[in-house]
Design a protein around this motif. Sequence first.
Motif, PDB file in Angstrom:
ATOM      1  N   PHE A  79       0.820  -1.211   0.000  1.00 21.16           N
ATOM      2  CA  PHE A  79       0.000   0.000   0.000  1.00 21.16           C
ATOM      3  C   PHE A  79       0.850   1.255   0.000  1.00 21.16           C
ATOM      4  CE2 PHE A  79      -2.307  -3.320   2.289  1.00 21.16           C
ATOM      5  CZ  PHE A  79      -3.387  -3.465   1.441  1.00 21.16           C
ATOM      6  N   TYR A  80       0.281   2.308  -0.588  1.00 18.58           N
ATOM      7  CA  TYR A  80       0.876   3.634  -0.444  1.00 18.58           C
ATOM      8  C   TYR A  80       0.576   4.144   0.956  1.00 18.58           C
ATOM      9  CZ  TYR A  80       1.411   4.150  -5.526  1.00 18.58           C
ATOM     10  OH  TYR A  80       1.781   4.012  -6.830  1.00 18.58           O
ATOM     11  N   SER A  81       1.598   4.584   1.649  1.00 22.86           N
ATOM     12  CA  SER A  81       1.347   5.206   2.942  1.00 22.86           C
ATOM     13  C   SER A  81       2.419   6.247   3.207  1.00 22.86           C
ATOM     14  CB  SER A  81       1.308   4.168   4.073  1.00 22.86           C
ATOM     15  OG  SER A  81       2.575   3.591   4.272  1.00 22.86           O
ATOM     16  N   ASP A  82       2.067   7.246   3.992  1.00 21.57           N
ATOM     17  CA  ASP A  82       2.979   8.325   4.340  1.00 21.57           C
ATOM     18  C   ASP A  82       3.181   8.348   5.845  1.00 21.57           C
ATOM     19  OD1 ASP A  82       2.810   9.012   1.625  1.00 21.57           O
ATOM     20  OD2 ASP A  82       1.095  10.328   2.008  1.00 21.57           O
ATOM     21  N   PHE A  83       4.374   8.727   6.267  1.00 18.83           N
ATOM     22  CA  PHE A  83       4.707   8.816   7.690  1.00 18.83           C
ATOM     23  C   PHE A  83       4.579  10.269   8.125  1.00 18.83           C
ATOM     24  CE2 PHE A  83       7.610   9.796  11.113  1.00 18.83           C
ATOM     25  CZ  PHE A  83       7.468   8.744  12.000  1.00 18.83           C
TER      26      PHE A  83
ATOM     27  N   MET B  88       6.870  10.759   2.300  1.00 16.72           N
ATOM     28  CA  MET B  88       5.789  10.315   1.416  1.00 16.72           C
ATOM     29  C   MET B  88       6.291   9.260   0.437  1.00 16.72           C
ATOM     30  SD  MET B  88       3.953  13.947   0.452  1.00 16.72           S
ATOM     31  CE  MET B  88       2.643  13.089  -0.450  1.00 16.72           C
ATOM     32  N   GLU B  89       5.448   8.263   0.166  1.00 13.08           N
ATOM     33  CA  GLU B  89       5.755   7.259  -0.850  1.00 13.08           C
ATOM     34  C   GLU B  89       5.255   7.707  -2.218  1.00 13.08           C
ATOM     35  OE1 GLU B  89       5.793   2.933   1.306  1.00 13.08           O
ATOM     36  OE2 GLU B  89       3.897   3.644   0.505  1.00 13.08           O
ATOM     37  N   GLY B  90       5.875   7.154  -3.258  1.00 12.10           N
ATOM     38  CA  GLY B  90       5.384   7.389  -4.603  1.00 12.10           C
ATOM     39  C   GLY B  90       6.315   8.200  -5.459  1.00 12.10           C
TER      40      GLY B  90
ATOM     41  N   THR C 145      10.534   5.449 -12.474  1.00 15.08           N
ATOM     42  CA  THR C 145      10.442   4.377 -13.473  1.00 15.08           C
ATOM     43  C   THR C 145       9.121   3.618 -13.375  1.00 15.08           C
ATOM     44  OG1 THR C 145      11.476   2.727 -12.025  1.00 15.08           O
ATOM     45  CG2 THR C 145      12.937   4.087 -13.368  1.00 15.08           C
ATOM     46  N   ALA C 146       8.295   3.991 -12.430  1.00 13.84           N
ATOM     47  CA  ALA C 146       7.051   3.250 -12.202  1.00 13.84           C
ATOM     48  C   ALA C 146       6.028   3.526 -13.297  1.00 13.84           C
ATOM     49  CB  ALA C 146       6.465   3.626 -10.850  1.00 13.84           C
ATOM     50  N   ALA C 147       5.190   2.528 -13.546  1.00 10.90           N
ATOM     51  CA  ALA C 147       4.133   2.689 -14.549  1.00 10.90           C
ATOM     52  C   ALA C 147       3.045   3.626 -14.040  1.00 10.90           C
ATOM     53  CB  ALA C 147       3.549   1.327 -14.882  1.00 10.90           C
ATOM     54  N   LYS C 148       2.853   3.651 -12.724  1.00 10.57           N
ATOM     55  CA  LYS C 148       1.807   4.500 -12.155  1.00 10.57           C
ATOM     56  C   LYS C 148       2.270   5.964 -12.217  1.00 10.57           C
ATOM     57  CE  LYS C 148       0.431   0.753  -9.106  1.00 10.57           C
ATOM     58  NZ  LYS C 148       0.362   0.262  -7.727  1.00 10.57           N
ATOM     59  N   PRO C 149       1.361   6.880 -12.479  1.00 15.45           N
ATOM     60  CA  PRO C 149       1.757   8.275 -12.688  1.00 15.45           C
ATOM     61  C   PRO C 149       2.403   8.935 -11.480  1.00 15.45           C
ATOM     62  CG  PRO C 149      -0.632   8.062 -12.538  1.00 15.45           C
ATOM     63  CD  PRO C 149      -0.078   6.678 -12.656  1.00 15.45           C
TER      64      PRO C 149
ATOM     65  N   GLY D 165      -2.793   4.556  -4.288  1.00 12.00           N
ATOM     66  CA  GLY D 165      -2.402   5.869  -3.809  1.00 12.00           C
ATOM     67  C   GLY D 165      -3.475   6.914  -3.991  1.00 12.00           C
ATOM     68  N   THR D 166      -4.615   6.497  -4.523  1.00 17.49           N
ATOM     69  CA  THR D 166      -5.704   7.446  -4.763  1.00 17.49           C
ATOM     70  C   THR D 166      -6.982   7.062  -4.015  1.00 17.49           C
ATOM     71  OG1 THR D 166      -6.373   6.217  -6.742  1.00 17.49           O
ATOM     72  CG2 THR D 166      -4.818   8.032  -7.052  1.00 17.49           C
ATOM     73  N   GLY D 167      -6.877   6.044  -3.148  1.00 21.03           N
ATOM     74  CA  GLY D 167      -8.051   5.597  -2.402  1.00 21.03           C
ATOM     75  C   GLY D 167      -8.364   6.525  -1.242  1.00 21.03           C
ATOM     76  N   THR D 168      -9.442   6.212  -0.535  1.00 23.52           N
ATOM     77  CA  THR D 168      -9.801   6.992   0.650  1.00 23.52           C
ATOM     78  C   THR D 168      -8.785   6.728   1.747  1.00 23.52           C
ATOM     79  OG1 THR D 168     -12.148   6.819   0.104  1.00 23.52           O
ATOM     80  CG2 THR D 168     -11.582   7.429   2.371  1.00 23.52           C
TER      81      THR D 168
END
Length: 257
Positions: free
Chosen positions: A79-83, A96-98, A102-106, A157-160
Amino acid sequence: MKLPFSSTLSIAAATATALVSLGAPAQAASFLGIDIVEDSPVTGIAPAIPHKTNVFAGDGKTYEFSVLAPDGLGSRGLFYSDFGFMSGGKFTALFMEGANPTAAKPNGNSFDIPNSAFINDWQGTCDITIKAPCSVEYTFEKGVEYQIGAWDRGFTGTGTPIFQTFGVAQLDSFTFPSLTDQANPNPLITVSDPGYYFIGLEDTRFPLANGQFYYDFQDWVVKAQATESVPEPGTVGALLGLSALGFISRRRQSVKR
């Protein structure tokens, strides 16, 4: 880097032990509202995750947070998560993650190696998955309330987002499983740096089939310490008193000679 903002829960956060008055019942030691554990790893299965982070009142001190050396610091899990921390109903991310270009996700990956999975439990490290800077300073304003935790943004990374508030802290070192809880065997990693607290957060996103939860407090592992240590007024007075006594003793000895 200093971030402007306000903070939550009262604790002598720069010290390793809670101050307890004589005759009063002992209380669990904490760092920035996070229970300090004596031994790690802290793992298990239970219907309720232990060691929920507490709200604390800022003490006006500046703290350094880092996901730099030693190796092993950073994030784990798909999961995407931030500290960061919650204060006044607003989440402020310290890391922050992301950031993986090189990732396919924007907006990048939530882990360093695409499809890594069991190899390293979707590990995320700074300047690859975790957005730089890798070390930040934050001043928790005196009397303002804060709560440390992880801002869980789901698979894409775009969920609630869900603010997860499970964590432990350990002074000088911290040991945790290197792989996802589904791996067996699961080698351990130990990170250490004298004088630093290591904060381990648990995301608890998925319950087990029996309704219980597995926890290992390694979804974020960050080290932290107060950037300055100022003695309490009573301590300063005691030190001055001892200094004066030493001076008087030396004078008496010189007079006798």
